[in-house]
Write a protein that holds these residues in place. Sequence first.
Motif, PDB file in Angstrom:
ATOM      1  N   LEU A  28     -40.158 -16.087 -27.826  1.00 32.17           N
ATOM      2  CA  LEU A  28     -39.954 -17.485 -27.445  1.00 32.17           C
ATOM      3  C   LEU A  28     -38.494 -17.717 -27.044  1.00 32.17           C
ATOM      4  O   LEU A  28     -38.214 -18.391 -26.039  1.00 32.17           O
ATOM      5  N   THR A  29     -37.575 -17.170 -27.811  1.00 33.04           N
ATOM      6  CA  THR A  29     -36.155 -17.309 -27.474  1.00 33.04           C
ATOM      7  C   THR A  29     -35.849 -16.643 -26.149  1.00 33.04           C
ATOM      8  O   THR A  29     -35.062 -17.160 -25.345  1.00 33.04           O
ATOM      9  N   LEU A  30     -36.472 -15.497 -25.907  1.00 33.08           N
ATOM     10  CA  LEU A  30     -36.277 -14.797 -24.635  1.00 33.08           C
ATOM     11  C   LEU A  30     -36.725 -15.661 -23.464  1.00 33.08           C
ATOM     12  O   LEU A  30     -36.003 -15.791 -22.467  1.00 33.08           O
ATOM     13  N   TYR A  31     -37.893 -16.266 -23.570  1.00 31.12           N
ATOM     14  CA  TYR A  31     -38.388 -17.125 -22.488  1.00 31.12           C
ATOM     15  C   TYR A  31     -37.434 -18.305 -22.249  1.00 31.12           C
ATOM     16  O   TYR A  31     -37.136 -18.669 -21.109  1.00 31.12           O
ATOM     17  N   LEU A  32     -36.958 -18.898 -23.342  1.00 26.29           N
ATOM     18  CA  LEU A  32     -36.053 -20.038 -23.219  1.00 26.29           C
ATOM     19  C   LEU A  32     -34.720 -19.646 -22.580  1.00 26.29           C
ATOM     20  O   LEU A  32     -34.078 -20.465 -21.919  1.00 26.29           O
ATOM     21  N   SER A  33     -34.311 -18.400 -22.763  1.00 25.69           N
ATOM     22  CA  SER A  33     -33.009 -17.975 -22.249  1.00 25.69           C
ATOM     23  C   SER A  33     -32.928 -18.062 -20.731  1.00 25.69           C
ATOM     24  O   SER A  33     -31.843 -18.267 -20.171  1.00 25.69           O
ATOM     25  N   PHE A  34     -34.061 -17.929 -20.043  1.00 24.98           N
ATOM     26  CA  PHE A  34     -34.044 -18.032 -18.585  1.00 24.98           C
ATOM     27  C   PHE A  34     -33.663 -19.452 -18.145  1.00 24.98           C
ATOM     28  O   PHE A  34     -32.949 -19.638 -17.159  1.00 24.98           O
ATOM     29  N   GLY A  35     -34.144 -20.446 -18.891  1.00 24.95           N
ATOM     30  CA  GLY A  35     -33.761 -21.821 -18.593  1.00 24.95           C
ATOM     31  C   GLY A  35     -32.280 -22.050 -18.814  1.00 24.95           C
ATOM     32  O   GLY A  35     -31.615 -22.730 -18.014  1.00 24.95           O
ATOM     33  N   GLY A  36     -31.731 -21.470 -19.882  1.00 28.27           N
ATOM     34  CA  GLY A  36     -30.312 -21.615 -20.155  1.00 28.27           C
ATOM     35  C   GLY A  36     -29.451 -20.979 -19.076  1.00 28.27           C
ATOM     36  O   GLY A  36     -28.434 -21.548 -18.663  1.00 28.27           O
ATOM     37  N   LEU A  37     -29.872 -19.808 -18.596  1.00 27.02           N
ATOM     38  CA  LEU A  37     -29.121 -19.131 -17.532  1.00 27.02           C
ATOM     39  C   LEU A  37     -29.154 -19.947 -16.246  1.00 27.02           C
ATOM     40  O   LEU A  37     -28.130 -20.088 -15.561  1.00 27.02           O
ATOM     41  N   ALA A  38     -30.311 -20.511 -15.920  1.00 27.36           N
ATOM     42  CA  ALA A  38     -30.425 -21.329 -14.707  1.00 27.36           C
ATOM     43  C   ALA A  38     -29.534 -22.554 -14.777  1.00 27.36           C
ATOM     44  O   ALA A  38     -28.836 -22.891 -13.812  1.00 27.36           O
ATOM     45  N   LEU A  39     -29.508 -23.213 -15.931  1.00 28.49           N
ATOM     46  CA  LEU A  39     -28.666 -24.400 -16.087  1.00 28.49           C
ATOM     47  C   LEU A  39     -27.178 -24.049 -15.993  1.00 28.49           C
ATOM     48  O   LEU A  39     -26.399 -24.776 -15.383  1.00 28.49           O
ATOM     49  N   ALA A  40     -26.797 -22.921 -16.597  1.00 27.38           N
ATOM     50  CA  ALA A  40     -25.395 -22.500 -16.539  1.00 27.38           C
ATOM     51  C   ALA A  40     -24.960 -22.240 -15.103  1.00 27.38           C
ATOM     52  O   ALA A  40     -23.807 -22.501 -14.734  1.00 27.38           O
ATOM     53  N   PHE A  41     -25.892 -21.737 -14.278  1.00 25.22           N
ATOM     54  CA  PHE A  41     -25.549 -21.414 -12.896  1.00 25.22           C
ATOM     55  C   PHE A  41     -25.499 -22.650 -12.002  1.00 25.22           C
ATOM     56  O   PHE A  41     -24.595 -22.795 -11.178  1.00 25.22           O
ATOM     57  N   ILE A  42     -26.468 -23.564 -12.180  1.00 26.03           N
ATOM     58  CA  ILE A  42     -26.560 -24.674 -11.221  1.00 26.03           C
ATOM     59  C   ILE A  42     -25.613 -25.826 -11.551  1.00 26.03           C
ATOM     60  O   ILE A  42     -25.205 -26.562 -10.643  1.00 26.03           O
ATOM     61  N   TYR A  43     -25.241 -25.977 -12.840  1.00 25.16           N
ATOM     62  CA  TYR A  43     -24.416 -27.129 -13.204  1.00 25.16           C
ATOM     63  C   TYR A  43     -23.154 -27.280 -12.341  1.00 25.16           C
ATOM     64  O   TYR A  43     -22.880 -28.383 -11.839  1.00 25.16           O
ATOM     65  N   PRO A  44     -22.364 -26.216 -12.150  1.00 22.34           N
ATOM     66  CA  PRO A  44     -21.090 -26.432 -11.441  1.00 22.34           C
ATOM     67  C   PRO A  44     -21.244 -26.949 -10.015  1.00 22.34           C
ATOM     68  O   PRO A  44     -20.303 -27.542  -9.466  1.00 22.34           O
ATOM     69  N   PHE A  45     -22.408 -26.744  -9.410  1.00 23.13           N
ATOM     70  CA  PHE A  45     -22.603 -27.168  -8.026  1.00 23.13           C
ATOM     71  C   PHE A  45     -23.100 -28.610  -7.917  1.00 23.13           C
ATOM     72  O   PHE A  45     -23.147 -29.164  -6.814  1.00 23.13           O
ATOM     73  N   MET A  46     -23.476 -29.213  -9.042  1.00 24.14           N
ATOM     74  CA  MET A  46     -24.077 -30.549  -9.004  1.00 24.14           C
ATOM     75  C   MET A  46     -23.089 -31.643  -8.605  1.00 24.14           C
ATOM     76  O   MET A  46     -23.480 -32.667  -8.057  1.00 24.14           O
ATOM     77  N   LYS A  47     -21.793 -31.422  -8.868  1.00 25.52           N
ATOM     78  CA  LYS A  47     -20.805 -32.455  -8.536  1.00 25.52           C
ATOM     79  C   LYS A  47     -20.666 -32.642  -7.027  1.00 25.52           C
ATOM     80  O   LYS A  47     -20.056 -33.616  -6.581  1.00 25.52           O
ATOM     81  N   ARG A  48     -21.249 -31.752  -6.242  1.00 25.51           N
ATOM     82  CA  ARG A  48     -21.264 -31.931  -4.785  1.00 25.51           C
ATOM     83  C   ARG A  48     -22.355 -32.907  -4.354  1.00 25.51           C
ATOM     84  O   ARG A  48     -22.237 -33.565  -3.325  1.00 25.51           O
ATOM     85  N   TYR A  49     -23.443 -32.979  -5.135  1.00 27.92           N
ATOM     86  CA  TYR A  49     -24.643 -33.668  -4.676  1.00 27.92           C
ATOM     87  C   TYR A  49     -25.005 -34.909  -5.473  1.00 27.92           C
ATOM     88  O   TYR A  49     -25.783 -35.740  -5.005  1.00 27.92           O
ATOM     89  N   THR A  50     -24.497 -35.043  -6.686  1.00 34.70           N
ATOM     90  CA  THR A  50     -24.903 -36.154  -7.546  1.00 34.70           C
ATOM     91  C   THR A  50     -23.717 -36.635  -8.365  1.00 34.70           C
ATOM     92  O   THR A  50     -22.791 -35.857  -8.652  1.00 34.70           O
ATOM     93  N   HIS A  51     -23.751 -37.910  -8.725  1.00 30.55           N
ATOM     94  CA  HIS A  51     -22.737 -38.461  -9.619  1.00 30.55           C
ATOM     95  C   HIS A  51     -23.042 -38.159 -11.080  1.00 30.55           C
ATOM     96  O   HIS A  51     -22.362 -38.683 -11.969  1.00 30.55           O
ATOM     97  N   LEU A  52     -24.039 -37.331 -11.333  1.00 28.02           N
ATOM     98  CA  LEU A  52     -24.430 -37.037 -12.711  1.00 28.02           C
ATOM     99  C   LEU A  52     -24.250 -35.567 -13.090  1.00 28.02           C
ATOM    100  O   LEU A  52     -25.089 -35.000 -13.801  1.00 28.02           O
ATOM    101  N   PRO A  53     -23.176 -34.907 -12.665  1.00 20.16           N
ATOM    102  CA  PRO A  53     -23.001 -33.509 -13.099  1.00 20.16           C
ATOM    103  C   PRO A  53     -22.856 -33.401 -14.609  1.00 20.16           C
ATOM    104  O   PRO A  53     -23.221 -32.389 -15.205  1.00 20.16           O
ATOM    105  N   GLN A  54     -22.332 -34.467 -15.242  1.00 25.18           N
ATOM    106  CA  GLN A  54     -22.194 -34.445 -16.702  1.00 25.18           C
ATOM    107  C   GLN A  54     -23.558 -34.373 -17.397  1.00 25.18           C
ATOM    108  O   GLN A  54     -23.667 -33.809 -18.486  1.00 25.18           O
ATOM    109  N   LEU A  55     -24.586 -34.926 -16.764  1.00 25.11           N
ATOM    110  CA  LEU A  55     -25.927 -34.821 -17.335  1.00 25.11           C
ATOM    111  C   LEU A  55     -26.426 -33.384 -17.289  1.00 25.11           C
ATOM    112  O   LEU A  55     -27.043 -32.893 -18.249  1.00 25.11           O
ATOM    113  N   PHE A  56     -26.144 -32.690 -16.197  1.00 26.16           N
ATOM    114  CA  PHE A  56     -26.532 -31.285 -16.094  1.00 26.16           C
ATOM    115  C   PHE A  56     -25.733 -30.439 -17.080  1.00 26.16           C
ATOM    116  O   PHE A  56     -26.272 -29.497 -17.678  1.00 26.16           O
TER     117      PHE A  56
END
Length: 295
Positions: free
Chosen positions: A122-150
């Motif tokens: 279960l932890t292994l499956y969840l880790s893929f979501g964590g990796l995706a969030l870590a990667f996409i967060y820094p790019f959100m400040k280009r597209y949305t005023h809510l990068p802090q939410l990401f």
Amino acid sequence: MTVRIPTLPLREKWPHYMRLMRLDRPIGSFLLLWPTLWALWFAAGGFPSIGNLIVFVLGVFMMRAAGCAINDFADRDWDGAVERTHQRPLATGAIQPREAIVLFLLLSLAAFSMVVLFTNRLTLYLSFGGLALAFIYPFMKRYTHLPQLFLGAAFSWAIPMAWAAQADQLSRLTWLVFTANVLWTVAYDTFYAMVDRDDDLKVGIKSTAILFGEADRLIIGIMQALTVVVLFMVGHQCGRGVWFNLGLVAMASLFVYQQHLVRHRDRQACFRAFLNNNWAGFAVFVGLVLDYALH
């Protein structure tokens, strides 16, 4: 004006790698660590397994370093124009963008390997979501005023992972702690964004500090209050008592102090308010540990 540093030999780059990973500024690691430890203690109903404690403490520091590397890669074209960040290694050219990507991948792989080797499916499956969030967060400040939410989601994803590793299941309480931490993260990272608000407006970077405008302190205050309320609900449902509640009182008191600090929205005061959140998370952790130990 940004000063470009000539390409350096590998042995001379280590101090710049350390700065890229923010090893000289561990505040972000601590802000990620405290809620991860909350989750381990709640899931275990007391002291968690030593193995999980080691895996998640190391994982927190690795993934925060990885997140800083990919964040600076995403911001490399803007950091030179922002007062607080113009001397970061990618902004000056001390480290090349491809090196930041390689560092992100290596650190992520190391953290992922620990999950594979020492936790459950279960932890292994969840880790893929964590990796995706870590990667996409820094790019959100280009597209949305809510990068802090990401960022809040990325910083909070260790909560279900730690809970799953310790209890081999998730519960409604898991997601209540997750919600509290998202609220808290958006609040303190808005303080952080307030430091850069004037520069961000000039270069076109988006943030909650810009979105909230003159209502920034009010909205942050509401999120801080909700953080305490949701954590109180978790504690109540887990049968926590006076020590945990004292930790929440300490957190609430620190939130009031932070609001006092930023009353004039001075850059340095906003940064001090952001840093002060380390003690708020620590206070809740100490209260939780004492409550389980002495209850």
